[in-house]
Design a protein around this motif. Structure first.
Motif, PDB file in Angstrom:
ATOM      1  N   GLY A  31      19.224  44.344  -6.294  1.00 19.13           N
ATOM      2  CA  GLY A  31      19.973  43.940  -7.474  1.00 19.13           C
ATOM      3  C   GLY A  31      21.270  43.234  -7.108  1.00 19.13           C
ATOM      4  O   GLY A  31      21.621  42.210  -7.701  1.00 19.13           O
ATOM      5  N   MET A  32      21.959  43.761  -6.106  1.00 21.24           N
ATOM      6  CA  MET A  32      23.207  43.126  -5.665  1.00 21.24           C
ATOM      7  C   MET A  32      22.944  41.783  -4.992  1.00 21.24           C
ATOM      8  O   MET A  32      23.670  40.814  -5.214  1.00 21.24           O
ATOM      9  CB  MET A  32      23.976  44.066  -4.731  1.00 21.24           C
ATOM     10  CG  MET A  32      24.539  45.277  -5.457  1.00 21.24           C
ATOM     11  SD  MET A  32      25.643  46.303  -4.457  1.00 21.24           S
ATOM     12  CE  MET A  32      24.539  46.934  -3.211  1.00 21.24           C
ATOM     13  N   GLN A  36      24.407  38.225  -6.236  1.00 20.31           N
ATOM     14  CA  GLN A  36      25.212  37.412  -5.323  1.00 20.31           C
ATOM     15  C   GLN A  36      24.644  35.994  -5.234  1.00 20.31           C
ATOM     16  O   GLN A  36      25.392  35.015  -5.310  1.00 20.31           O
ATOM     17  CB  GLN A  36      25.261  38.068  -3.936  1.00 20.31           C
ATOM     18  CG  GLN A  36      26.156  37.379  -2.944  1.00 20.31           C
ATOM     19  CD  GLN A  36      27.644  37.501  -3.269  1.00 20.31           C
ATOM     20  OE1 GLN A  36      28.064  38.349  -4.038  1.00 20.31           O
ATOM     21  NE2 GLN A  36      28.439  36.636  -2.686  1.00 20.31           N
ATOM     22  N   ALA A  37      23.331  35.888  -5.105  1.00 22.91           N
ATOM     23  CA  ALA A  37      22.694  34.569  -5.078  1.00 22.91           C
ATOM     24  C   ALA A  37      22.853  33.873  -6.430  1.00 22.91           C
ATOM     25  O   ALA A  37      23.133  32.672  -6.489  1.00 22.91           O
ATOM     26  CB  ALA A  37      21.223  34.704  -4.701  1.00 22.91           C
ATOM     27  N   HIS A  38      22.705  34.606  -7.502  1.00 27.52           N
ATOM     28  CA  HIS A  38      22.841  34.090  -8.869  1.00 27.52           C
ATOM     29  C   HIS A  38      24.221  33.462  -9.079  1.00 27.52           C
ATOM     30  O   HIS A  38      24.339  32.377  -9.636  1.00 27.52           O
ATOM     31  CB  HIS A  38      22.606  35.267  -9.826  1.00 27.52           C
ATOM     32  CG  HIS A  38      22.982  35.057 -11.241  1.00 27.52           C
ATOM     33  ND1 HIS A  38      22.117  34.539 -12.168  1.00 27.52           N
ATOM     34  CD2 HIS A  38      24.127  35.332 -11.908  1.00 27.52           C
ATOM     35  CE1 HIS A  38      22.720  34.507 -13.346  1.00 27.52           C
ATOM     36  NE2 HIS A  38      23.939  34.980 -13.210  1.00 27.52           N
ATOM     37  N   TRP A  39      25.255  34.132  -8.631  1.00 23.20           N
ATOM     38  CA  TRP A  39      26.629  33.651  -8.830  1.00 23.20           C
ATOM     39  C   TRP A  39      26.956  32.437  -7.976  1.00 23.20           C
ATOM     40  O   TRP A  39      27.800  31.625  -8.343  1.00 23.20           O
ATOM     41  CB  TRP A  39      27.638  34.742  -8.506  1.00 23.20           C
ATOM     42  CG  TRP A  39      27.580  35.939  -9.402  1.00 23.20           C
ATOM     43  CD1 TRP A  39      27.318  35.951 -10.742  1.00 23.20           C
ATOM     44  CD2 TRP A  39      27.793  37.290  -9.018  1.00 23.20           C
ATOM     45  NE1 TRP A  39      27.348  37.245 -11.215  1.00 23.20           N
ATOM     46  CE2 TRP A  39      27.649  38.085 -10.182  1.00 23.20           C
ATOM     47  CE3 TRP A  39      28.089  37.918  -7.815  1.00 23.20           C
ATOM     48  CZ2 TRP A  39      27.792  39.466 -10.169  1.00 23.20           C
ATOM     49  CZ3 TRP A  39      28.239  39.294  -7.808  1.00 23.20           C
ATOM     50  CH2 TRP A  39      28.095  40.051  -8.978  1.00 23.20           C
ATOM     51  N   ASN A  40      26.338  32.319  -6.816  1.00 19.39           N
ATOM     52  CA  ASN A  40      26.731  31.299  -5.835  1.00 19.39           C
ATOM     53  C   ASN A  40      25.681  30.217  -5.630  1.00 19.39           C
ATOM     54  O   ASN A  40      25.769  29.436  -4.681  1.00 19.39           O
ATOM     55  CB  ASN A  40      27.053  31.982  -4.499  1.00 19.39           C
ATOM     56  CG  ASN A  40      28.286  32.847  -4.604  1.00 19.39           C
ATOM     57  OD1 ASN A  40      29.397  32.331  -4.667  1.00 19.39           O
ATOM     58  ND2 ASN A  40      28.102  34.156  -4.656  1.00 19.39           N
ATOM     59  N   ARG A  47      19.472  25.861 -12.892  1.00 18.34           N
ATOM     60  CA  ARG A  47      19.302  26.581 -14.158  1.00 18.34           C
ATOM     61  C   ARG A  47      18.111  27.536 -14.124  1.00 18.34           C
ATOM     62  O   ARG A  47      18.244  28.719 -14.436  1.00 18.34           O
ATOM     63  CB  ARG A  47      19.146  25.579 -15.311  1.00 18.34           C
ATOM     64  CG  ARG A  47      18.820  26.221 -16.628  1.00 18.34           C
ATOM     65  CD  ARG A  47      20.071  26.747 -17.314  1.00 18.34           C
ATOM     66  NE  ARG A  47      19.733  27.213 -18.644  1.00 18.34           N
ATOM     67  CZ  ARG A  47      19.932  28.450 -19.054  1.00 18.34           C
ATOM     68  NH1 ARG A  47      20.491  29.325 -18.276  1.00 18.34           N
ATOM     69  NH2 ARG A  47      19.597  28.815 -20.272  1.00 18.34           N
ATOM     70  N   SER A  48      16.953  27.066 -13.729  1.00 21.91           N
ATOM     71  CA  SER A  48      15.765  27.930 -13.763  1.00 21.91           C
ATOM     72  C   SER A  48      15.865  29.053 -12.731  1.00 21.91           C
ATOM     73  O   SER A  48      15.506  30.198 -13.018  1.00 21.91           O
ATOM     74  CB  SER A  48      14.488  27.118 -13.556  1.00 21.91           C
ATOM     75  OG  SER A  48      14.492  26.497 -12.295  1.00 21.91           O
ATOM     76  N   LEU A  49      16.358  28.747 -11.553  1.00 21.00           N
ATOM     77  CA  LEU A  49      16.479  29.772 -10.522  1.00 21.00           C
ATOM     78  C   LEU A  49      17.604  30.754 -10.851  1.00 21.00           C
ATOM     79  O   LEU A  49      17.483  31.957 -10.595  1.00 21.00           O
ATOM     80  CB  LEU A  49      16.710  29.115  -9.157  1.00 21.00           C
ATOM     81  CG  LEU A  49      16.551  30.002  -7.934  1.00 21.00           C
ATOM     82  CD1 LEU A  49      15.230  30.766  -7.944  1.00 21.00           C
ATOM     83  CD2 LEU A  49      16.673  29.162  -6.674  1.00 21.00           C
ATOM     84  N   HIS A  50      18.678  30.258 -11.464  1.00 18.31           N
ATOM     85  CA  HIS A  50      19.785  31.106 -11.904  1.00 18.31           C
ATOM     86  C   HIS A  50      19.264  32.171 -12.876  1.00 18.31           C
ATOM     87  O   HIS A  50      19.580  33.365 -12.744  1.00 18.31           O
ATOM     88  CB  HIS A  50      20.843  30.214 -12.575  1.00 18.31           C
ATOM     89  CG  HIS A  50      22.073  30.896 -13.026  1.00 18.31           C
ATOM     90  ND1 HIS A  50      23.090  31.243 -12.166  1.00 18.31           N
ATOM     91  CD2 HIS A  50      22.472  31.267 -14.256  1.00 18.31           C
ATOM     92  CE1 HIS A  50      24.059  31.810 -12.847  1.00 18.31           C
ATOM     93  NE2 HIS A  50      23.714  31.844 -14.124  1.00 18.31           N
ATOM     94  N   VAL A  51      18.445  31.766 -13.817  1.00 20.83           N
ATOM     95  CA  VAL A  51      17.867  32.688 -14.794  1.00 20.83           C
ATOM     96  C   VAL A  51      16.896  33.646 -14.108  1.00 20.83           C
ATOM     97  O   VAL A  51      16.890  34.855 -14.383  1.00 20.83           O
ATOM     98  CB  VAL A  51      17.166  31.901 -15.927  1.00 20.83           C
ATOM     99  CG1 VAL A  51      16.352  32.813 -16.821  1.00 20.83           C
ATOM    100  CG2 VAL A  51      18.193  31.124 -16.743  1.00 20.83           C
ATOM    101  N   GLN A  52      16.074  33.131 -13.216  1.00 18.23           N
ATOM    102  CA  GLN A  52      15.098  33.967 -12.510  1.00 18.23           C
ATOM    103  C   GLN A  52      15.795  35.040 -11.676  1.00 18.23           C
ATOM    104  O   GLN A  52      15.343  36.188 -11.618  1.00 18.23           O
ATOM    105  CB  GLN A  52      14.197  33.090 -11.637  1.00 18.23           C
ATOM    106  CG  GLN A  52      12.996  33.817 -11.074  1.00 18.23           C
ATOM    107  CD  GLN A  52      12.059  32.879 -10.315  1.00 18.23           C
ATOM    108  OE1 GLN A  52      12.331  31.697 -10.150  1.00 18.23           O
ATOM    109  NE2 GLN A  52      10.949  33.415  -9.861  1.00 18.23           N
ATOM    110  N   LEU A  53      16.895  34.691 -11.023  1.00 17.84           N
ATOM    111  CA  LEU A  53      17.651  35.668 -10.238  1.00 17.84           C
ATOM    112  C   LEU A  53      18.256  36.748 -11.133  1.00 17.84           C
ATOM    113  O   LEU A  53      18.309  37.924 -10.751  1.00 17.84           O
ATOM    114  CB  LEU A  53      18.740  34.968  -9.420  1.00 17.84           C
ATOM    115  CG  LEU A  53      18.242  34.163  -8.226  1.00 17.84           C
ATOM    116  CD1 LEU A  53      19.314  33.215  -7.735  1.00 17.84           C
ATOM    117  CD2 LEU A  53      17.766  35.100  -7.111  1.00 17.84           C
ATOM    118  N   GLY A  93      20.400  40.727   4.654  1.00 13.17           N
ATOM    119  CA  GLY A  93      21.658  40.449   3.969  1.00 13.17           C
ATOM    120  C   GLY A  93      21.770  39.004   3.520  1.00 13.17           C
ATOM    121  O   GLY A  93      20.941  38.158   3.836  1.00 13.17           O
ATOM    122  N   LEU A  94      22.815  38.751   2.763  1.00  9.18           N
ATOM    123  CA  LEU A  94      23.112  37.424   2.251  1.00  9.18           C
ATOM    124  C   LEU A  94      24.549  37.100   2.632  1.00  9.18           C
ATOM    125  O   LEU A  94      25.454  37.893   2.357  1.00  9.18           O
ATOM    126  CB  LEU A  94      22.931  37.403   0.724  1.00  9.18           C
ATOM    127  CG  LEU A  94      23.182  36.099  -0.011  1.00  9.18           C
ATOM    128  CD1 LEU A  94      22.209  35.019   0.451  1.00  9.18           C
ATOM    129  CD2 LEU A  94      23.037  36.308  -1.506  1.00  9.18           C
TER     130      LEU A  94
END
Length: 155
Positions: A31-32, A36-40, A47-53, A93-94
């Motif tokens: 979840g974290m 983290q990927a969603h925010w950055n 847009r599509s990947l942001h929503v998927q994350l 990790g990311l």
């Protein structure tokens, strides 16, 4: 009349609790990682990947809650503290900073694959110790495997 702490025998509670705890640590970390990927996230498919994350983060949070509550139900205290998750999670990790969309997809695919291995081991481990927890873990596994497929389709 004595109060029964758990319907499971001590050895079964230990096996089940440990399996649930490992899954919990990895789900919290997933979840974290997804947030983290969603925010950055950067890139043309933002847009599509942001929503998927975001959907993945929600799924991880929902299943983490179910797993933790099952642990308490069988008499095992779950531990979702940041230090415990950092110590116990087996997910990759990311790095801090921008996350290019292709890299984000690959990181999530890798993390989901590791989690699937952990889940499948937990399903095996709980087969005898607690079939009810095993059933919960089977459902979580199906949901995570579906996410793995959806992210692989992003390649």
């Amino acid at each position: 009349m004595a109060v029964i702490e758990s319907i499971l025998a001590s050895a079964d509670r230990k096996v089940t609790g440990e399996a649930l705890q490992q899954v919990l640590a990895d789900l919290i970390n997933l979840g974290m990682l997804a947030k983290q990927a969603h925010w950055n996230l950067t890139g043309p498919r933002f847009r599509s990947l942001h929503v998927q994350l975001d959907e993945l983060a929600d799924l991880a949070r929902q299943h983490a809650d179910q797993v933790a509550e099952r642990a308490v139900t069988v008499g095992f205290n779950p531990d979702g503290r940041a230090a415990t998750v950092a110590d116990q999670s087996t997910l990759p990790g990311l790095e801090h900073g921008d996350v290019e969309e292709g890299a984000a997809v690959e990181i999530v695919i890798d993390a989901l694959f590791v989690l699937i291995r952990t889940l499948r081991q937990a399903v095996t481990d709980t087969a005898t110790s607690d079939p009810i927890s095993q059933d919960l873990l089977i459902g979580v596994t199906a949901a995570v495997e579906q996410q793995h497929w959806l992210f692989r389709a992003q390649r």
